[in-house]
Design a protein around this motif. Structure first.
Motif, PDB file in Angstrom:
ATOM      1  N   VAL A  22      37.721   0.430  76.010  1.00 38.29           N
ATOM      2  CA  VAL A  22      37.660  -0.398  74.808  1.00 38.29           C
ATOM      3  C   VAL A  22      36.373  -1.215  74.764  1.00 38.29           C
ATOM      4  O   VAL A  22      35.904  -1.734  75.774  1.00 38.29           O
ATOM      5  CB  VAL A  22      38.899  -1.328  74.716  1.00 38.29           C
ATOM      6  CG1 VAL A  22      38.875  -2.398  75.806  1.00 38.29           C
ATOM      7  CG2 VAL A  22      38.985  -1.963  73.328  1.00 38.29           C
ATOM      8  N   MET A  23      35.758  -1.308  73.577  1.00 36.04           N
ATOM      9  CA  MET A  23      34.600  -2.180  73.367  1.00 36.04           C
ATOM     10  C   MET A  23      34.912  -3.171  72.260  1.00 36.04           C
ATOM     11  O   MET A  23      35.632  -2.856  71.304  1.00 36.04           O
ATOM     12  CB  MET A  23      33.336  -1.395  73.027  1.00 36.04           C
ATOM     13  CG  MET A  23      33.350  -0.660  71.695  1.00 36.04           C
ATOM     14  SD  MET A  23      31.697  -0.157  71.107  1.00 36.04           S
ATOM     15  CE  MET A  23      31.305  -1.498  69.968  1.00 36.04           C
ATOM     16  N   VAL A  24      34.385  -4.377  72.413  1.00 33.41           N
ATOM     17  CA  VAL A  24      34.489  -5.393  71.374  1.00 33.41           C
ATOM     18  C   VAL A  24      33.087  -5.954  71.163  1.00 33.41           C
ATOM     19  O   VAL A  24      32.472  -6.459  72.096  1.00 33.41           O
ATOM     20  CB  VAL A  24      35.462  -6.523  71.756  1.00 33.41           C
ATOM     21  CG1 VAL A  24      35.612  -7.503  70.595  1.00 33.41           C
ATOM     22  CG2 VAL A  24      36.826  -5.963  72.141  1.00 33.41           C
ATOM     23  N   SER A  25      32.591  -5.840  69.941  1.00 34.42           N
ATOM     24  CA  SER A  25      31.214  -6.257  69.667  1.00 34.42           C
ATOM     25  C   SER A  25      31.148  -7.651  69.063  1.00 34.42           C
ATOM     26  O   SER A  25      31.913  -7.980  68.151  1.00 34.42           O
ATOM     27  CB  SER A  25      30.533  -5.273  68.714  1.00 34.42           C
ATOM     28  OG  SER A  25      29.263  -5.768  68.328  1.00 34.42           O
ATOM     29  N   GLU A  58      29.519   1.838  59.470  1.00 36.34           N
ATOM     30  CA  GLU A  58      29.876   3.061  60.191  1.00 36.34           C
ATOM     31  C   GLU A  58      30.495   2.777  61.558  1.00 36.34           C
ATOM     32  O   GLU A  58      31.238   3.607  62.092  1.00 36.34           O
ATOM     33  CB  GLU A  58      28.631   3.940  60.362  1.00 36.34           C
ATOM     34  CG  GLU A  58      28.913   5.310  60.940  1.00 36.34           C
ATOM     35  CD  GLU A  58      27.664   6.155  61.113  1.00 36.34           C
ATOM     36  OE1 GLU A  58      27.755   7.207  61.787  1.00 36.34           O
ATOM     37  OE2 GLU A  58      26.604   5.771  60.595  1.00 36.34           O
ATOM     38  N   VAL A  59      30.227   1.613  62.112  1.00 30.05           N
ATOM     39  CA  VAL A  59      30.744   1.284  63.446  1.00 30.05           C
ATOM     40  C   VAL A  59      32.261   1.427  63.487  1.00 30.05           C
ATOM     41  O   VAL A  59      32.818   2.047  64.391  1.00 30.05           O
ATOM     42  CB  VAL A  59      30.309  -0.140  63.862  1.00 30.05           C
ATOM     43  CG1 VAL A  59      31.029  -0.576  65.141  1.00 30.05           C
ATOM     44  CG2 VAL A  59      28.801  -0.204  64.063  1.00 30.05           C
ATOM     45  N   THR A  60      32.937   0.856  62.500  1.00 35.28           N
ATOM     46  CA  THR A  60      34.407   0.920  62.484  1.00 35.28           C
ATOM     47  C   THR A  60      34.960   1.934  61.488  1.00 35.28           C
ATOM     48  O   THR A  60      36.119   2.340  61.624  1.00 35.28           O
ATOM     49  CB  THR A  60      35.003  -0.461  62.165  1.00 35.28           C
ATOM     50  OG1 THR A  60      34.363  -0.988  60.990  1.00 35.28           O
ATOM     51  CG2 THR A  60      34.800  -1.431  63.314  1.00 35.28           C
ATOM     52  N   ASP A  61      34.170   2.353  60.516  1.00 37.96           N
ATOM     53  CA  ASP A  61      34.677   3.290  59.511  1.00 37.96           C
ATOM     54  C   ASP A  61      34.986   4.663  60.083  1.00 37.96           C
ATOM     55  O   ASP A  61      35.651   5.475  59.436  1.00 37.96           O
ATOM     56  CB  ASP A  61      33.679   3.431  58.356  1.00 37.96           C
ATOM     57  CG  ASP A  61      33.760   2.272  57.375  1.00 37.96           C
ATOM     58  OD1 ASP A  61      34.678   1.437  57.520  1.00 37.96           O
ATOM     59  OD2 ASP A  61      32.905   2.193  56.462  1.00 37.96           O
ATOM     60  N   ASN A  74      36.015  -2.120  68.291  1.00 38.54           N
ATOM     61  CA  ASN A  74      36.405  -3.347  67.597  1.00 38.54           C
ATOM     62  C   ASN A  74      35.189  -4.255  67.464  1.00 38.54           C
ATOM     63  O   ASN A  74      34.252  -4.169  68.257  1.00 38.54           O
ATOM     64  CB  ASN A  74      37.485  -4.101  68.388  1.00 38.54           C
ATOM     65  CG  ASN A  74      38.650  -3.216  68.760  1.00 38.54           C
ATOM     66  OD1 ASN A  74      39.567  -2.997  67.994  1.00 38.54           O
ATOM     67  ND2 ASN A  74      38.608  -2.671  69.978  1.00 38.54           N
ATOM     68  N   ARG A  75      35.213  -5.122  66.473  1.00 40.91           N
ATOM     69  CA  ARG A  75      34.178  -6.151  66.338  1.00 40.91           C
ATOM     70  C   ARG A  75      34.818  -7.407  65.779  1.00 40.91           C
ATOM     71  O   ARG A  75      35.818  -7.333  65.038  1.00 40.91           O
ATOM     72  CB  ARG A  75      33.041  -5.684  65.444  1.00 40.91           C
ATOM     73  CG  ARG A  75      33.454  -5.362  64.021  1.00 40.91           C
ATOM     74  CD  ARG A  75      32.274  -5.112  63.118  1.00 40.91           C
ATOM     75  NE  ARG A  75      32.590  -4.101  62.112  1.00 40.91           N
ATOM     76  CZ  ARG A  75      31.718  -3.268  61.582  1.00 40.91           C
ATOM     77  NH1 ARG A  75      30.463  -3.318  61.947  1.00 40.91           N
ATOM     78  NH2 ARG A  75      32.082  -2.376  60.673  1.00 40.91           N
ATOM     79  N   ILE A  76      34.220  -8.566  66.079  1.00 38.97           N
ATOM     80  CA  ILE A  76      34.826  -9.825  65.636  1.00 38.97           C
ATOM     81  C   ILE A  76      34.008 -10.492  64.542  1.00 38.97           C
ATOM     82  O   ILE A  76      34.319 -11.605  64.127  1.00 38.97           O
ATOM     83  CB  ILE A  76      35.038 -10.796  66.815  1.00 38.97           C
ATOM     84  CG1 ILE A  76      33.710 -11.260  67.406  1.00 38.97           C
ATOM     85  CG2 ILE A  76      35.900 -10.156  67.886  1.00 38.97           C
ATOM     86  CD1 ILE A  76      33.876 -12.362  68.448  1.00 38.97           C
ATOM     87  N   ARG A 132      43.453  -3.806  70.383  1.00 36.24           N
ATOM     88  CA  ARG A 132      43.537  -3.502  68.948  1.00 36.24           C
ATOM     89  C   ARG A 132      44.716  -4.220  68.292  1.00 36.24           C
ATOM     90  O   ARG A 132      44.663  -4.571  67.100  1.00 36.24           O
ATOM     91  CB  ARG A 132      43.644  -1.987  68.742  1.00 36.24           C
ATOM     92  CG  ARG A 132      43.785  -1.541  67.290  1.00 36.24           C
ATOM     93  CD  ARG A 132      42.616  -1.939  66.398  1.00 36.24           C
ATOM     94  NE  ARG A 132      41.373  -1.322  66.802  1.00 36.24           N
ATOM     95  CZ  ARG A 132      40.984  -0.084  66.467  1.00 36.24           C
ATOM     96  NH1 ARG A 132      41.762   0.674  65.697  1.00 36.24           N
ATOM     97  NH2 ARG A 132      39.824   0.381  66.877  1.00 36.24           N
ATOM     98  N   ALA A 133      45.774  -4.448  69.044  1.00 42.61           N
ATOM     99  CA  ALA A 133      46.971  -5.109  68.500  1.00 42.61           C
ATOM    100  C   ALA A 133      46.830  -6.630  68.423  1.00 42.61           C
ATOM    101  O   ALA A 133      47.744  -7.314  67.956  1.00 42.61           O
ATOM    102  CB  ALA A 133      48.192  -4.745  69.346  1.00 42.61           C
TER     103      ALA A 133
END
Length: 410
Positions: free
Chosen positions: A146-149, A156-159, A166-168, A365-366
């Protein structure tokens, strides 16, 4: 944010079989090289009862974006250090493994293969650049890592709907229109010249700004591209000068942005300049100097010092690292905190043992209503944060950060 074979990939993967990327303190002996993105195996002392859990960072620690890349590493490190005692009680030895992706997608992918091969790495804070994150995350998906940016904004990163991504922070299709709205409605810009750096981040942000500004009634009098690493922008600035814009928007990084501002002012272009979140850095001031005065930037990051808790956190950061936090510092802290929360949740469901990567991936993700130091976090089905905001800043002088003028929520 930047850019979008096989001999390098094979050799790096082979190297990964013989070593683990490690970094730690206390009972471990390690040797780390962040410049190359490689490290020797962490070696627990005899009788070590604790299980090592590593979290990697991937960001540019060298090159033109090193100020922001280092801020990501340090923010993540502070969070890991703050959680170390808690994990120690659970029987885990937390270790940070920093990788230098150099803002280069090839390097990011090569590092990602090494990270994927080290099963003790359960998550990645990063990347800084969307153009590096996009291909690297394909590797993470293969390994369920898992990555969180704290900074990727390209849509495009999440699409792509990868399970590990994931990104915040806000996306370009939120940040660009927010910047355009401020330019047209507040600054009253009518004739706008747009420049972009041909990267996934810069071009995506510039396009989103251009389309939104046009819909708001502004005229785009020019749309030009530059190349990352260039130092002389006389060509594009001569075109801009001939168009007589009343506003200039740049989609790109602080290194090129600072030079554009300096050279534009020297050439007699007096129109306001605006950039995106990549300008949210001491690095822009370092490059542009006094010419940065009155420059605007739309950022995905809040000014952490505006609240009492945030100021306390910023003071802690400065005490530990000897420098003030940069734009992404607190967001990297929150990314690490979210990953560690996911690990705790997955470990609890696994009887207190180290969880499998896919369980950590799903727990992250949850995540819902997680309160970080910079932002609240709830991930939607694609990995976007439903609480993400955009902030508009202005430099009143050569001092970072600028003054926050506006906060935009969806």
């Amino acid at each position: 944010m930047i850019l979008k074979k096989t001999v390098l990939m094979i050799s790096v993967s082979a190297l990964a079989l013989g070593m683990l990327a490690g970094c730690g303190t206390g009972s471990t002996s390690i040797s780390t090289s962040t410049a190359t993105g490689t490290a020797e195996t962490a070696k627990p002392t005899s009788g070590g009862a604790k299980t090592v859990i590593k979290i990697a960072t991937q960001s540019p620690l060298s090159g033109g974006s090193a100020v922001q890349g280092e801020a990501i590493k340090l923010g993540a490190q502070l969070s890991l250090d703050d959680h170390k005692a808690e994990f120690d009680k659970l029987g885990f030895d937390l270790q940070l493994v920093p990788y230098d992706d150099q803002g280069d997608p090839k390097k990011g992918v090569a590092n990602a293969e090494i990270i994927g091969a080290d099963q003790s790495i359960l998550g990645i804070v990063g990347h800084m650049n969307s153009g590096v994150a996009i291909p690297s995350s394909v590797v993470y998906e293969k390994y369920n890592a898992v990555m969180v940016s704290p900074s990727n904004t390209a849509t495009e990163v999440t699409d792509r709907n990868l399970k590990v991504v994931n990104r915040i922070v806000a996306r370009d299709d939120f940040q660009g229109p927010a910047a355009a709205d401020y330019a047209v409605k507040t600054v009253k810009a009518k004739n706008i010249f747009v420049i972009q750096d041909k990267t996934a981040y810069g071009q995506g942000l510039a396009e989103a700004f251009k389309d939104a500004a046009t819909k708001l009634g502004a005229t785009i009098v020019g749309y030009e591209g530059i190349t990352v690493g260039e130092k002389d922008f006389n060509g594009v600035l001569n075109i801009a000068l001939s168009k007589k814009p009343d506003f200039v928007f740049f989609g790109g990084l602080y290194g090129e942005g600072g030079l554009l501002i300096k050279q534009a002012r020297d050439k007699g272009i007096t129109a306001p300049f605006m950039g995106g979140d990549a300008w949210d850095s001491q690095g822009l001031v370092d490059v542009a100097g006094d010419k940065v005065k009155d420059a605007l930037y739309a950022s995905i990051a809040t000014d952490i010092t505006k609240t009492a808790d945030g100021k306390k956190w910023a003071d802690q950061y400065k005490t530990k690292f000897g420098k003030s936090p940069d734009g992404y510092s607190a967001y990297a802290y929150d990314c690490m905190s979210v990953i560690l929360e996911g690990i705790k949740t997955a470990a609890a469901a696994n009887g207190g043992k180290v969880p499998a990567r896919d369980k950590v991936r799903d727990a992250v993700r949850a995540m819902k209503d997680f309160q970080g130091v910079a932002t609240k976090i709830s991930f939607d089905g694609k990995g976007d944060n439903t609480y993400a905001k955009v902030f508009i800043y202005k430099f009143d002088g050569p001092t970072y950060p600028g003054t926050m003028n506006s906060e935009v929520s969806k």
